[in-house]
Design a protein around this motif. Structure first.
Motif, PDB file in Angstrom:
ATOM      1  N   GLY A   1       3.619  39.443   3.671  1.00  0.00           N
ATOM      2  CA  GLY A   1       2.372  39.957   4.221  1.00  0.00           C
ATOM      3  C   GLY A   1       1.609  40.872   3.278  1.00  0.00           C
ATOM      4  O   GLY A   1       0.669  41.557   3.711  1.00  0.00           O
ATOM      5  N   GLU A   2       1.966  40.891   1.994  1.00  0.00           N
ATOM      6  CA  GLU A   2       1.293  41.770   1.038  1.00  0.00           C
ATOM      7  C   GLU A   2       0.122  41.024   0.401  1.00  0.00           C
ATOM      8  O   GLU A   2       0.255  39.857   0.011  1.00  0.00           O
ATOM      9  CB  GLU A   2       2.274  42.234  -0.041  1.00  0.00           C
ATOM     10  N   ARG A   3      -1.012  41.691   0.263  1.00  0.00           N
ATOM     11  CA  ARG A   3      -2.207  41.077  -0.303  1.00  0.00           C
ATOM     12  C   ARG A   3      -2.758  41.949  -1.419  1.00  0.00           C
ATOM     13  O   ARG A   3      -2.828  43.175  -1.296  1.00  0.00           O
ATOM     14  CB  ARG A   3      -3.284  40.888   0.771  1.00  0.00           C
ATOM     15  N   LEU A   4      -3.175  41.296  -2.482  1.00  0.00           N
ATOM     16  CA  LEU A   4      -3.833  41.988  -3.588  1.00  0.00           C
ATOM     17  C   LEU A   4      -5.308  42.133  -3.233  1.00  0.00           C
ATOM     18  O   LEU A   4      -5.996  41.131  -3.005  1.00  0.00           O
ATOM     19  CB  LEU A   4      -3.633  41.197  -4.878  1.00  0.00           C
ATOM     20  N   ASN A   5      -5.797  43.367  -3.192  1.00  0.00           N
ATOM     21  CA  ASN A   5      -7.199  43.645  -2.859  1.00  0.00           C
ATOM     22  C   ASN A   5      -7.909  44.122  -4.121  1.00  0.00           C
ATOM     23  O   ASN A   5      -7.756  45.269  -4.538  1.00  0.00           O
ATOM     24  CB  ASN A   5      -7.280  44.713  -1.768  1.00  0.00           C
ATOM     25  N   PRO A   6      -8.701  43.261  -4.778  1.00  0.00           N
ATOM     26  CA  PRO A   6      -9.344  43.649  -6.037  1.00  0.00           C
ATOM     27  C   PRO A   6     -10.212  44.893  -5.917  1.00  0.00           C
ATOM     28  O   PRO A   6     -10.244  45.721  -6.840  1.00  0.00           O
ATOM     29  CB  PRO A   6     -10.176  42.418  -6.408  1.00  0.00           C
ATOM     30  N   ALA A   7     -10.913  45.051  -4.802  1.00  0.00           N
ATOM     31  CA  ALA A   7     -11.797  46.217  -4.654  1.00  0.00           C
ATOM     32  C   ALA A   7     -11.010  47.521  -4.730  1.00  0.00           C
ATOM     33  O   ALA A   7     -11.474  48.508  -5.322  1.00  0.00           O
ATOM     34  CB  ALA A   7     -12.551  46.134  -3.330  1.00  0.00           C
ATOM     35  N   GLU A   8      -9.815  47.540  -4.159  1.00  0.00           N
ATOM     36  CA  GLU A   8      -8.987  48.745  -4.217  1.00  0.00           C
ATOM     37  C   GLU A   8      -8.525  49.047  -5.639  1.00  0.00           C
ATOM     38  O   GLU A   8      -8.364  50.218  -6.005  1.00  0.00           O
ATOM     39  CB  GLU A   8      -7.776  48.588  -3.296  1.00  0.00           C
ATOM     40  N   LEU A   9      -8.301  48.024  -6.443  1.00  0.00           N
ATOM     41  CA  LEU A   9      -7.831  48.237  -7.818  1.00  0.00           C
ATOM     42  C   LEU A   9      -8.906  48.865  -8.706  1.00  0.00           C
ATOM     43  O   LEU A   9      -8.579  49.454  -9.743  1.00  0.00           O
ATOM     44  CB  LEU A   9      -7.388  46.913  -8.436  1.00  0.00           C
ATOM     45  N   LEU A  10     -10.161  48.724  -8.325  1.00  0.00           N
ATOM     46  CA  LEU A  10     -11.254  49.178  -9.187  1.00  0.00           C
ATOM     47  C   LEU A  10     -11.644  50.629  -8.945  1.00  0.00           C
ATOM     48  O   LEU A  10     -12.501  51.162  -9.643  1.00  0.00           O
ATOM     49  CB  LEU A  10     -12.480  48.286  -8.974  1.00  0.00           C
ATOM     50  N   THR A  11     -11.031  51.267  -7.970  1.00  0.00           N
ATOM     51  CA  THR A  11     -11.342  52.683  -7.728  1.00  0.00           C
ATOM     52  C   THR A  11     -10.653  53.544  -8.773  1.00  0.00           C
ATOM     53  O   THR A  11      -9.511  53.288  -9.173  1.00  0.00           O
ATOM     54  CB  THR A  11     -10.876  53.097  -6.317  1.00  0.00           C
ATOM     55  N   ASP A  12     -11.367  54.551  -9.239  1.00  0.00           N
ATOM     56  CA  ASP A  12     -10.819  55.521 -10.201  1.00  0.00           C
ATOM     57  C   ASP A  12     -10.410  54.896 -11.528  1.00  0.00           C
ATOM     58  O   ASP A  12      -9.516  55.404 -12.207  1.00  0.00           O
ATOM     59  CB  ASP A  12      -9.615  56.264  -9.607  1.00  0.00           C
ATOM     60  N   LEU A  13     -11.056  53.794 -11.919  1.00  0.00           N
ATOM     61  CA  LEU A  13     -10.785  53.230 -13.247  1.00  0.00           C
ATOM     62  C   LEU A  13     -11.422  54.106 -14.318  1.00  0.00           C
ATOM     63  O   LEU A  13     -12.497  54.680 -14.124  1.00  0.00           O
ATOM     64  CB  LEU A  13     -11.365  51.821 -13.368  1.00  0.00           C
ATOM     65  N   ALA A  14     -10.759  54.200 -15.454  1.00  0.00           N
ATOM     66  CA  ALA A  14     -11.373  54.886 -16.587  1.00  0.00           C
ATOM     67  C   ALA A  14     -12.642  54.153 -16.996  1.00  0.00           C
ATOM     68  O   ALA A  14     -12.757  52.929 -16.832  1.00  0.00           O
ATOM     69  CB  ALA A  14     -10.389  54.942 -17.749  1.00  0.00           C
TER      70      ALA A  14
END
Length: 422
Positions: A373-386
């Motif tokens: 039931g785990e999903r990769l959410n691209p929008a969450e990965l882009l927060t606080d990027l250098a």
């Protein structure tokens, strides 16, 4: 809790030496986070059950380790579940040193070797004798076609394990394996006549390779080690590069494009191929590519290149899309650059290179298992990027489309590079 093998072997003295020699930071991620490397996946189970021998160390009352070799027909070590191994112990020199050691201290260290493919697996566990009245377990450990006398049988409860890199493993081959690798001699051509080509040679490019190792990474994914036919170092490649290889099909030779997934700078190449029901070309490749198969191809090409400086990176892989990103991760690791690899698959058993990446990357590797039931959410990965973080992604089109949307919404799509399966 974290990497179970590291928790056991990384004592204070070991950590002090890592600090002294500059490697402690690389292993720091092993010592925190959720447990892993304490439960065997399909990759470890398949590797162990393909072996015909292993080395085992016990602990003596004098404090000295005692190492013995154990052997049998291939598959004599059985993986009974994710935390239990078992094997039948055949009659030997009757010194009973290991047996005596087990009576006092049940800790063991095992080393499984695959010399052909230059792969090794270290495993720590606790050993116990199988009760002679436990006929069901004894029967599960028997090999009906192996006639050596069985003296006793053992079970090993797994405490932790770790994969080692192939560095300094000298390839060794059985006579059958060596014959498969042998390069067929070709007679000198007569003027104006074509050079005869063996049925075991595919392609007509200038770079001569032979398959020197084949490994089943998952039920669908198989990796191939490629070496130079003449033993010379292969042309270097940059992270993200791919090979164009010839594949025999009923319609004739077709060209497949497969990413190089080893570390840049290696003197051999590695590709990994996933054969699914809808992938006829990959299925044909897996049918025809065997140990010793020769290829004549062009040098690696790169249309998905990693930046060459030390800017941080976000790597996103879906399924077999891990292949170019594995090479990028290894390059970034060598540079000491900051990065994370987010890797999504159905389960750990269907995740190519999972044990190796766990061992090498530690907390830099973040996994997502859809069966859980785990999903990769691209929008969450882009927060606080250098601000200078570069983004690379490879996987199925559905994943890539969601990454495009997320980077466009965040106004950072100029930092994104994609590679799709087609």
């Amino acid at each position: 809790m974290g990497h179970r093998f590291a928790e056991i072997v990384f004592t204070e003295s070991v950590l002090a030496e890592q600090q002294r020699h500059g490697s402690r930071e690389a292993y720091q991620g092993f010592l925190g986070g959720e447990d892993f490397n304490g439960r065997l996946s399909a990759a470890e189970a398949g590797f162990i059950q393909a072996r015909d021998s292993f080395y085992m160390a016990s602990v003596s009352e004098t404090g000295w380790p005692y190492v013995q070799h154990r052997g049998g027909a291939a598959g004599f070590v059985r993986v009974l579940d994710k935390q239990t191994l078992g094997f039948a112990d055949y009659s030997g020199n009757r010194q009973y040193v290991s047996l005596g050691n087990f009576r006092r201290d049940n800790r063991v260290a095992l080393f499984f070797m695959d010399y052909v493919n230059r792969t090794r697996l270290k495993l720590l566990g606790r050993i116990r004798l199988v009760d002679p009245q436990d006929l069901k377990t004894l029967a599960a450990l028997e090999q009906a076609d192996f006639r050596a006398p069985v003296e006793r049988s053992y079970l090993i409860d797994v405490e932790g394990f770790d994969w080692n890199c192939p560095k300094y493993i000298t390839p060794r081959f059985t006579e059958q394996e060596w014959q498969a690798l042998a390069v067929p001699e070709v007679a000198a051509p007569v003027a104006d006549q074509p050079v005869p080509v063996s049925d075991n040679v595919l392609g007509d490019g200038p770079l001569g390779l032979k398959i020197s190792g084949v490994s089943q990474l998952t039920p669908e994914v198989r990796s191939y080690q490629l070496q130079s036919v003449n033993g010379e170092p292969l042309p270097t490649f940059s992270p993200g590069a791919h090979l164009q290889v010839p594949v025999p099909t009923p319609q004739g030779i077709r060209m497949g494009h497969y990413s190089l997934c080893g570390a840049p700078g290696n003197h051999e190449y590695q590709i990994a191929v996933q054969a699914k029901a809808d992938s006829k070309l990959a299925a044909a490749l897996q049918r025809h590519y065997q140990l010793g198969t020769r290829l004549q191809i062009t040098e690696p090409q790169n249309h998905f290149a990693l930046h060459e400086d030390n800017r941080p990176a976000l790597l996103i892989a879906g399924g077999i899309g891990i292949t170019p990103l594995k090479s990028m991760a290894l390059a970034l690791l060598q540079r000491g650059a900051e990065f994370q690899l987010h890797y999504a698959a159905k389960s750990s058993e269907q995740m190519a290179f999972y044990p190796e990446l766990q061992s090498l990357l530690g907390e830099r590797l973040i996994t997502y298992f859809s069966h859980d039931g785990e999903r990769l959410n691209p929008a969450e990965l882009l927060t606080d990027l250098a601000d200078d973080c570069q983004i690379y992604a490879c996987g199925p089109e559905e994943l890539l489309a969601s990454i495009r949307r997320a980077t466009r919404n965040a106004s950072i799509d100029d930092r994104l590079q994609l590679e799709n399966f087609s």
